[in-house]
Scaffold this motif. Sequence first.
Motif, PDB file in Angstrom:
ATOM      1  N   ARG A  33      47.935  31.625  36.860  1.00 49.46           N
ATOM      2  CA  ARG A  33      46.924  30.768  36.255  1.00 49.46           C
ATOM      3  C   ARG A  33      45.888  31.668  35.584  1.00 49.46           C
ATOM      4  NH1 ARG A  33      47.149  29.220  41.647  1.00 49.46           N
ATOM      5  NH2 ARG A  33      48.388  27.343  42.070  1.00 49.46           N
ATOM      6  N   PRO A  34      45.192  31.173  34.564  1.00 51.92           N
ATOM      7  CA  PRO A  34      44.106  31.965  33.976  1.00 51.92           C
ATOM      8  C   PRO A  34      43.063  32.310  35.031  1.00 51.92           C
ATOM      9  CG  PRO A  34      44.638  30.069  32.605  1.00 51.92           C
ATOM     10  CD  PRO A  34      45.383  29.874  33.894  1.00 51.92           C
ATOM     11  N   PHE A  35      42.447  33.492  34.897  1.00 45.30           N
ATOM     12  CA  PHE A  35      41.396  33.880  35.835  1.00 45.30           C
ATOM     13  C   PHE A  35      40.315  34.669  35.103  1.00 45.30           C
ATOM     14  CE2 PHE A  35      44.442  37.360  35.902  1.00 45.30           C
ATOM     15  CZ  PHE A  35      43.652  38.511  35.923  1.00 45.30           C
ATOM     16  N   ASP A  36      39.120  34.619  35.649  1.00 40.72           N
ATOM     17  CA  ASP A  36      37.952  35.307  35.087  1.00 40.72           C
ATOM     18  C   ASP A  36      37.121  35.816  36.262  1.00 40.72           C
ATOM     19  OD1 ASP A  36      35.812  36.225  33.602  1.00 40.72           O
ATOM     20  OD2 ASP A  36      35.007  34.226  33.166  1.00 40.72           O
ATOM     21  N   LEU A  37      37.227  37.089  36.559  1.00 37.64           N
ATOM     22  CA  LEU A  37      36.568  37.641  37.733  1.00 37.64           C
ATOM     23  C   LEU A  37      35.047  37.589  37.596  1.00 37.64           C
ATOM     24  CD1 LEU A  37      38.790  40.803  38.360  1.00 37.64           C
ATOM     25  CD2 LEU A  37      38.913  38.598  39.524  1.00 37.64           C
ATOM     26  N   ASP A  95      46.275  42.345  38.555  1.00 39.98           N
ATOM     27  CA  ASP A  95      47.468  42.232  37.726  1.00 39.98           C
ATOM     28  C   ASP A  95      47.470  40.912  36.974  1.00 39.98           C
ATOM     29  OD1 ASP A  95      48.247  40.303  39.574  1.00 39.98           O
ATOM     30  OD2 ASP A  95      49.825  41.518  40.481  1.00 39.98           O
ATOM     31  N   SER A  96      48.617  40.486  36.473  1.00 40.75           N
ATOM     32  CA  SER A  96      48.674  39.274  35.654  1.00 40.75           C
ATOM     33  C   SER A  96      48.427  38.005  36.461  1.00 40.75           C
ATOM     34  CB  SER A  96      50.031  39.186  34.949  1.00 40.75           C
ATOM     35  OG  SER A  96      51.095  39.161  35.896  1.00 40.75           O
ATOM     36  N   PHE A  97      48.554  38.068  37.801  1.00 42.51           N
ATOM     37  CA  PHE A  97      48.238  36.931  38.654  1.00 42.51           C
ATOM     38  C   PHE A  97      46.743  36.855  38.976  1.00 42.51           C
ATOM     39  CE2 PHE A  97      52.738  37.367  39.475  1.00 42.51           C
ATOM     40  CZ  PHE A  97      53.176  36.073  39.660  1.00 42.51           C
ATOM     41  N   GLY A  98      46.048  37.988  38.903  1.00 40.99           N
ATOM     42  CA  GLY A  98      44.650  38.098  39.335  1.00 40.99           C
ATOM     43  C   GLY A  98      44.537  39.196  40.358  1.00 40.99           C
ATOM     44  N   LEU A  99      43.974  38.893  41.534  1.00 37.64           N
ATOM     45  CA  LEU A  99      43.864  39.884  42.598  1.00 37.64           C
ATOM     46  C   LEU A  99      45.236  40.110  43.223  1.00 37.64           C
ATOM     47  CD1 LEU A  99      40.564  38.780  44.372  1.00 37.64           C
ATOM     48  CD2 LEU A  99      40.883  40.285  42.388  1.00 37.64           C
ATOM     49  N   ALA A 100      45.581  41.379  43.412  1.00 39.41           N
ATOM     50  CA  ALA A 100      46.856  41.754  44.031  1.00 39.41           C
ATOM     51  C   ALA A 100      46.551  42.690  45.188  1.00 39.41           C
ATOM     52  CB  ALA A 100      47.775  42.433  43.012  1.00 39.41           C
ATOM     53  N   PRO A 101      46.330  42.151  46.384  1.00 35.48           N
ATOM     54  CA  PRO A 101      45.965  42.994  47.531  1.00 35.48           C
ATOM     55  C   PRO A 101      47.038  44.040  47.832  1.00 35.48           C
ATOM     56  CG  PRO A 101      45.634  40.660  48.044  1.00 35.48           C
ATOM     57  CD  PRO A 101      46.384  40.722  46.749  1.00 35.48           C
ATOM     58  N   THR A 102      46.569  45.213  48.255  1.00 29.38           N
ATOM     59  CA  THR A 102      47.472  46.228  48.791  1.00 29.38           C
ATOM     60  C   THR A 102      47.263  46.399  50.296  1.00 29.38           C
ATOM     61  OG1 THR A 102      45.907  47.985  48.183  1.00 29.38           O
ATOM     62  CG2 THR A 102      47.676  47.487  46.624  1.00 29.38           C
ATOM     63  N   GLU A 103      46.040  46.077  50.779  1.00 31.29           N
ATOM     64  CA  GLU A 103      45.776  46.195  52.218  1.00 31.29           C
ATOM     65  C   GLU A 103      44.688  45.219  52.635  1.00 31.29           C
ATOM     66  OE1 GLU A 103      45.676  50.105  54.389  1.00 31.29           O
ATOM     67  OE2 GLU A 103      43.549  49.566  54.649  1.00 31.29           O
ATOM     68  N   LEU A 150      40.233  32.286  44.142  1.00 25.56           N
ATOM     69  CA  LEU A 150      39.836  30.910  43.861  1.00 25.56           C
ATOM     70  C   LEU A 150      38.644  30.875  42.907  1.00 25.56           C
ATOM     71  CD1 LEU A 150      40.466  27.933  44.803  1.00 25.56           C
ATOM     72  CD2 LEU A 150      38.664  28.262  46.495  1.00 25.56           C
ATOM     73  N   VAL A 151      37.636  31.715  43.176  1.00 28.17           N
ATOM     74  CA  VAL A 151      36.459  31.790  42.307  1.00 28.17           C
ATOM     75  C   VAL A 151      36.860  32.165  40.882  1.00 28.17           C
ATOM     76  CG1 VAL A 151      34.358  33.109  41.828  1.00 28.17           C
ATOM     77  CG2 VAL A 151      34.824  32.317  44.158  1.00 28.17           C
ATOM     78  N   ALA A 152      37.704  33.189  40.749  1.00 32.90           N
ATOM     79  CA  ALA A 152      38.102  33.666  39.422  1.00 32.90           C
ATOM     80  C   ALA A 152      38.845  32.592  38.636  1.00 32.90           C
ATOM     81  CB  ALA A 152      38.964  34.913  39.566  1.00 32.90           C
ATOM     82  N   GLN A 153      39.691  31.830  39.306  1.00 29.84           N
ATOM     83  CA  GLN A 153      40.439  30.786  38.611  1.00 29.84           C
ATOM     84  C   GLN A 153      39.564  29.575  38.302  1.00 29.84           C
ATOM     85  OE1 GLN A 153      43.857  30.431  41.217  1.00 29.84           O
ATOM     86  NE2 GLN A 153      44.919  32.090  40.160  1.00 29.84           N
ATOM     87  N   ALA A 154      38.602  29.291  39.169  1.00 29.71           N
ATOM     88  CA  ALA A 154      37.657  28.214  38.887  1.00 29.71           C
ATOM     89  C   ALA A 154      36.778  28.575  37.686  1.00 29.71           C
ATOM     90  CB  ALA A 154      36.799  27.931  40.116  1.00 29.71           C
ATOM     91  N   ARG A 155      36.339  29.845  37.610  1.00 32.20           N
ATOM     92  CA  ARG A 155      35.539  30.297  36.459  1.00 32.20           C
ATOM     93  C   ARG A 155      36.324  30.138  35.161  1.00 32.20           C
ATOM     94  NH1 ARG A 155      31.412  34.067  36.395  1.00 32.20           N
ATOM     95  NH2 ARG A 155      32.573  35.365  34.901  1.00 32.20           N
ATOM     96  N   ALA A 156      37.612  30.481  35.210  1.00 33.89           N
ATOM     97  CA  ALA A 156      38.432  30.378  34.004  1.00 33.89           C
ATOM     98  C   ALA A 156      38.620  28.919  33.592  1.00 33.89           C
ATOM     99  CB  ALA A 156      39.785  31.045  34.235  1.00 33.89           C
ATOM    100  N   ALA A 157      38.746  28.041  34.573  1.00 34.52           N
ATOM    101  CA  ALA A 157      38.914  26.616  34.267  1.00 34.52           C
ATOM    102  C   ALA A 157      37.633  26.000  33.740  1.00 34.52           C
ATOM    103  CB  ALA A 157      39.385  25.878  35.521  1.00 34.52           C
ATOM    104  N   GLY A 158      36.482  26.448  34.275  1.00 31.62           N
ATOM    105  CA  GLY A 158      35.195  25.966  33.805  1.00 31.62           C
ATOM    106  C   GLY A 158      35.050  24.456  33.885  1.00 31.62           C
TER     107      GLY A 158
END
Length: 250
Positions: A33-37, A95-103, A150-158
């Motif tokens: 989904r679109p995201f905006d950190l 990445d293209s999904f948004g946040l990609a946790p490593t740990e 969730l915040v990043a995707q909500a910002r992108a949706a506006g």
Amino acid sequence: MRRDLLKQAGVATLLALGLGCAWAQDEHPSVKRPFDLPPPADLTYELTARQSGFSLAGKAVITWRWNEGKYAVTAESRVSLFGKITENRSTGTIDSFGLAPTEFYEKRVRKDPTTAKFDHAGKTLSFTDGKQTYPLKGGEQDRASVTWQLVAQARAAGESLKPGTRWSYFVAGRHDADPWTFRVGKREKVSTPAGEFDAVHIVREETAAVKGQNLDIWLAPAKDWYPVKLRFSDDDKDFVEQSLEQVVKK
């Protein structure tokens, strides 16, 4: 009492299962989904809780950072009687999904720390506390990162973010992972120590894995969509609540 809420207070900032490894596709969501950190910031919250009839008060602090394709979020909770009760850390890439946790690291009071490892090269999610493993399909989160995804995707949706919208994520915890679905509700006026905000109320939907455990998040569009209030409650009428006191952008 069947759940110790204070031990779950770090689930995203407040944020708490044992499911098998055989997941149907819709049980392991992998959706772009679109995201905006949001801007990097330190957020301080007033923490109030009720557990087994006792009222407790304290502070929660979230440190949110991202730069040059990487992110880090740390959440700590303290109460006057016990000191630090939870510490969560999530680090990873963008990445293209948004946040990609490593740990994902979690430390609870009187418990040994645990770590979830996201091996993106090997496409495997594993845990230091337990033998459970899961395949990585993209878009997986942990209990500290999921709020910020969730915040990043909500910002992108506006303004196009409508009540009834549902977003699902596959979320790692201490020793396993499971699907979480959030439902967007109506806008509400929310009073906090930092002031009154027009906020979007988002609720984690109940499932068999999290039956009786409720998570509510209020995001303030006028405040860069930062979470201005979070509340975790259960059927025993116990709760942990965080209300925004201050945001310092970095």
